[in-house]
Design a protein around this motif. Structure first.
Motif, PDB file in Angstrom:
ATOM      1  N   LEU A 166     -51.181 -77.124 -26.300  1.00 31.70           N
ATOM      2  CA  LEU A 166     -50.710 -77.886 -27.455  1.00 31.70           C
ATOM      3  C   LEU A 166     -51.769 -77.892 -28.563  1.00 31.70           C
ATOM      4  N   ASP A 214     -51.929 -74.496 -30.124  1.00 33.23           N
ATOM      5  CA  ASP A 214     -50.788 -74.201 -30.983  1.00 33.23           C
ATOM      6  C   ASP A 214     -50.889 -74.949 -32.324  1.00 33.23           C
ATOM      7  N   MET A 215     -51.372 -76.223 -32.263  1.00 43.31           N
ATOM      8  CA  MET A 215     -51.462 -76.991 -33.510  1.00 43.31           C
ATOM      9  C   MET A 215     -52.560 -76.467 -34.418  1.00 43.31           C
ATOM     10  N   LYS A 218     -47.594 -82.311 -35.630  1.00 48.72           N
ATOM     11  CA  LYS A 218     -46.465 -82.825 -34.873  1.00 48.72           C
ATOM     12  C   LYS A 218     -45.933 -81.726 -33.956  1.00 48.72           C
ATOM     13  N   TRP A 219     -45.325 -82.111 -32.842  1.00 47.84           N
ATOM     14  CA  TRP A 219     -44.833 -81.171 -31.844  1.00 47.84           C
ATOM     15  C   TRP A 219     -43.636 -81.760 -31.121  1.00 47.84           C
ATOM     16  N   ASN A 220     -42.978 -80.882 -30.393  1.00 45.23           N
ATOM     17  CA  ASN A 220     -41.827 -81.262 -29.575  1.00 45.23           C
ATOM     18  C   ASN A 220     -42.331 -81.582 -28.180  1.00 45.23           C
ATOM     19  N   THR A 221     -42.203 -82.850 -27.803  1.00 43.54           N
ATOM     20  CA  THR A 221     -42.766 -83.283 -26.518  1.00 43.54           C
ATOM     21  C   THR A 221     -42.105 -82.587 -25.329  1.00 43.54           C
ATOM     22  N   TYR A 281     -43.943 -79.561 -24.040  1.00 45.75           N
ATOM     23  CA  TYR A 281     -45.304 -79.736 -23.494  1.00 45.75           C
ATOM     24  C   TYR A 281     -45.318 -80.837 -22.440  1.00 45.75           C
TER      25      TYR A 281
END
Length: 462
Positions: free
Chosen positions: A28, A31-32, A87-90, A93
């Protein structure tokens, strides 16, 4: 053998989950941070404004350097903003919804607490106060568990405000600013014990010089000047603590300047009283009007225990000023130095004895004649000597009377000095008491306002 095997299987089953979790956080973060530029403001399109909320938590009010006008505190500044790139899609991950990133790796608003040197204008960053539970935090937060109270200063108000300077445009850095106010008030006990009380006691000693005799002018001036030096030392100590500014003067400084002025006036009064007390009829003439006012009316008004002058004791004032007898005294001293002491003692005695012997001899000759004519002739012959004796007696009586009048007038000048001394004491004591109370009442009423800002009823408290 089954129990250890089951335990080993359970232990091994935990490792993949922990490794997976750690790898998911690493993936994660990777990726961020891919393509992330910390030098670019987080906006999705041009013209958007990044909103930054501010909150200040005070943990300690350390000290206030009054001379340098610097306040030292320990605070925490909490800033919040939204960075859409983080921000990310939980679900991708394994449900991770919180991750901690080093602050050096992301964009930070260029905001400092003092001497704001931010890079972004109001068109790029909007500074606002934090909103908690639907209410704007318009105050400095104090954590009671972490806050250490200061022993010299008490915090009366702690508001926070966002100010818009309409004199500037949004492109100017001075257009917007968030100000945190600390309105503090001194706890006076330390200064009362260590500065105010000693200063008042030393200054009040200046009034005690009036209890010395009127003729003790030297001792009075010495005591007053000693007090003046002590006040100067206090003023020097205060000058080292207060700021070097002409906009305001501290109350203790005002009181010291007033006390030094009073002490200076006391020294002047002592000199005047000494001048009056040491006057003599040879140098100054006292009129009956002066006697009526300073030896009758004023002593009775002040209830002084002294013999009052009455108009019955009035003496005709000489039409001209008496000449000083310094020249006659100098000639008399010169005569005494040149003449033998025995001659001074017996010269006048011999003259008196010779005069009396001559008179008695002439009277005796008339008595020896036995007739009235002879006695009459002898008295006629002795009359010049008798008249001279009577004139001498009258001269002695007049001289004694003049000497008594001289001494009485000397005493009157001394009493006038006492009256002037008492009047000066009452005036200076009243002036010192009223002014001291007035100056310190200014400090009593110089309190922090009930609200932080005049005309604004909001108290800016939780």
């Amino acid at each position: 053998m089954k129990v250890p095997l089951l335990s080993l299987l359970a232990l091994l089953s935990c490792f993949p989950t922990g490794l997976l979790c750690r790898n998911q956080e690493e993936r994660l973060l990777k990726d961020m941070m891919t393509g992330y530029n910390k030098n670019i403001r987080p906006v999705e399109k041009d013209g958007d404004v990044t909103q930054v909320t501010l909150k200040l938590t005070l943990t300690n009010l350390v000290s206030l350097n009054e001379r340098e006008e610097a306040l030292m505190t320990n605070v925490w500044i909490e800033m919040q903003w939204c960075d859409y790139r983080l921000k990310w899609n939980t679900s991708l991950y394994d449900g991770i919804d919180i991750i901690r990133v080093p602050s050096k790796s992301i964009w930070l608003p260029d905001i400092v607490l003092e001497n704001n040197s931010q890079t972004y204008s109001a068109n790029e960053i909007d500074l606002v106060l934090t909103n908690e539970e639907g209410r704007t935090v318009e105050w400095i937060v104090i954590d009671p568990e972490a806050f250490t109270e200061n022993g010299e200063w008490a915090i009366k108000h702690r508001p926070a405000k966002k100010l818009i300077n309409s004199h500037y445009s949004k492109d100017d850095l001075e257009y917007q600013e968030v100000i945190f106010f600390l309105i503090i008030q001194r706890k006076p006990l330390f200064y009362i014990i260590n500065m105010i009380v000693p200063c008042v006691l030393i200054s009040s000693l200046g009034l005690l010089v009036y209890f010395l005799p009127a003729k003790a002018g030297g001792q009075k001036c010495t005591m007053s000047i000693s007090i003046l030096l002590a006040q100067t030392v206090f003023l020097f100590l205060i000058a080292q603590k207060v700021p070097e500014t002409s906009q305001a003067v501290p109350l203790i400084g005002k009181f010291l300047m007033f006390a030094m002025t009073v002490t200076t006036i006391v020294v002047m009064n002592c000199v005047i009283v000494l001048n009056v007390s040491l006057r003599t009829p040879s140098t100054h003439i006292m009129t009956n009007d002066v006697r009526q006012i300073l030896l009758n009316f004023v002593p009775r008004l002040l209830r002084m225990q002294m013999s009052l002058w009455s108009p019955k004791d009035a003496q005709p004032c000489p039409t001209s000023r008496r000449r000083s007898s310094l020249g006659l005294i100098a000639k008399a001293d010169e005569y005494v130095l040149k003449t033998a002491r025995t001659e001074l003692m017996f010269r006048q005695q011999i003259a008196r004895e010779g005069l009396m012997k001559s008179v008695l001899q002439k009277i005796q000759n008339g008595l020896e004649g036995g007739t009235v004519q002879d006695l009459s002739n002898s008295l006629a012959q002795a009359s010049p000597e008798v008249r001279q004796c009577v004139a001498s007696c009258n001269h002695i009586a007049t001289s004694i009377q003049k000497q008594n009048d001289f001494q009485n007038e000397n005493e009157e000048w001394f009493l006038v000095g006492r009256v002037v001394d008492r009047v000066c004491f009452l005036v200076m004591a009243l002036l010192f008491a009223l002014s001291t109370v007035g100056i310190f009442l200014m400090g009593h009423f110089n309190q922090a306002p009930s609200t932080p800002f005049p005309g604004d009823p909001n108290r800016y408290l939780p």
